[in-house]
Scaffold this motif. Structure first.
Motif, PDB file in Angstrom:
ATOM      1  N   ARG A  70      -9.079  -8.017 -68.190  1.00 38.49           N
ATOM      2  CA  ARG A  70      -9.951  -7.685 -67.069  1.00 38.49           C
ATOM      3  C   ARG A  70      -9.138  -7.425 -65.803  1.00 38.49           C
TER       4      ARG A  70
ATOM      5  N   ASP B 158     -10.070  -5.678 -63.419  1.00 41.88           N
ATOM      6  CA  ASP B 158     -10.972  -5.692 -62.271  1.00 41.88           C
ATOM      7  C   ASP B 158     -11.225  -7.087 -61.727  1.00 41.88           C
ATOM      8  N   LEU B 159     -10.887  -8.123 -62.499  1.00 38.65           N
ATOM      9  CA  LEU B 159     -11.117  -9.494 -62.057  1.00 38.65           C
ATOM     10  C   LEU B 159      -9.856 -10.170 -61.525  1.00 38.65           C
TER      11      LEU B 159
ATOM     12  N   THR C 294      -9.045   2.456 -69.075  1.00 40.02           N
ATOM     13  CA  THR C 294      -9.779   1.901 -67.951  1.00 40.02           C
ATOM     14  C   THR C 294      -9.328   2.584 -66.666  1.00 40.02           C
TER      15      THR C 294
ATOM     16  N   GLU D 295      -8.789  -5.850 -73.875  1.00 42.18           N
ATOM     17  CA  GLU D 295      -9.946  -6.221 -73.055  1.00 42.18           C
ATOM     18  C   GLU D 295      -9.540  -6.945 -71.771  1.00 42.18           C
TER      19      GLU D 295
END
Length: 297
Positions: free
Chosen positions: A173, A175-176, A215, A171
């Motif tokens: 992130r 994108d962050l 992803t 999980e």
């Protein structure tokens, strides 16, 4: 060979070879073109593109290699030797000493030490090569270290990131991230049990090296390999060098042909090891407390 060929494909084929083999391969391919005018045109285009590509990538590129736990990381020298045949690339095998399994599974304190050491090494390398683009190859616990550095150190900018045996949380992130790498390639080993074992047995890790990230931020590439099977010269030359040198992602046929996960992997991936361990630790602690109260009251 046809007199009309795709120069991009030819260029990629040339770049995927060791430096000492590139010129001879190009000459051999050009000799197969019958039309002299077409041969001269292709030669000019390929040589020009090759020269520009090398100046944009190899001339100011450094490659940082980060190993996993419980290993002397002989693969780092293997990769460094292959890359040393390409001029203008600096290779830095980075380590953090022998990291045993006990510290690996302990979720607090011990993990910070190797992260701090690798970060210190990267900062030193970047300071000495300020105009260079950075490519990182990380294995196993090294992937976790890189994930922490990317999340916590926005000044560290990585251009290409190659992961194998990844234990980064599924999980995670991407994108962050303050500065997400423009290209992230995750070499997945479908026979690799260790990322799954790491995920179910302690906190903070994931099975991304066994099942992939799934992803858009990461390119998962599947191979029928185990945890440390990525380090053969054949794999390095066929799959890693094209990516490190030019960003080319050579496809693996196993991606489309792979069967469902084995029974062992499936069972292990759902085993509540962390929960059972927590219950056992809590029970031992509570039992010790009761004995203490009983003995001193």
């Amino acid at each position: 060979m046809s007199d009309f060929i795709n120069t991009d494909n030819l260029l990629n084929q040339v770049l995927s070879l060791p430096a000492q083999s590139q010129l001879e391969y190009l000459k051999a391919q050009l000799a197969l073109i019958n039309d002299p005018f077409e041969r001269e045109k292709v030669e000019t285009l390929v040589v020009l593109a090759f020269t520009l590509g090398q100046s944009n990538t190899s001339q100011n590129q450094i490659v940082i290699l980060i190993h996993g736990i419980r290993t002397n990381a002989a693969w780092q020298e293997r990769v460094a030797q292959e890359l040393s045949q390409t001029s203008n690339i600096k290779v830095f095998p980075v380590g953090y000493g022998y990291f045993d399994a006990i510290r690996f599974w302990f979720p607090f304190y011990f993990r910070n030490k190797p992260i701090e050491r690798v970060l210190r090494e990267i900062r030193g390398i970047v300071a000495a090569n300020r105009t260079a683009k950075i490519a990182v190859v990380a294995h196993s616990f090294g992937t976790y270290i890189v994930s922490r550095i990317l999340a916590e150190q926005p000044d560290i900018i990585i251009n290409r990131l190659l992961l194998c045996g990844s234990i980064i949380n599924d999980e995670y992130r991407w994108d962050l991230l303050p500065k997400i790498p423009p290209s992230v390639l995750n070499d997945v080993g479908t026979d690799d049990l260790w990322p799954v074992a790491a995920k179910v047995s302690t906190w903070g890790f994931g099975s991304s090296g066994t099942f992939g990230f799934k992803t858009y931020n990461v390119q998962d590439r599947f191979h029928k390999l185990g945890h440390s099977d990525f380090f053969s010269l054949n794999h390095i030359r066929q799959y890693w060098l094209p990516y490190i040198l030019s960003g080319q992602i050579v496809k693996s046929s196993w991606g489309a042909e792979r069967p469902p996960a084995s029974t062992a992997v499936s069972v292990l991936s759902i085993a509540p090891v962390k929960t059972l361990a927590s219950i056992i630790v809590a029970a031992i602690g509570y039992g010790g407390f009761i004995l203490y109260r009983f003995a001193f009251n």
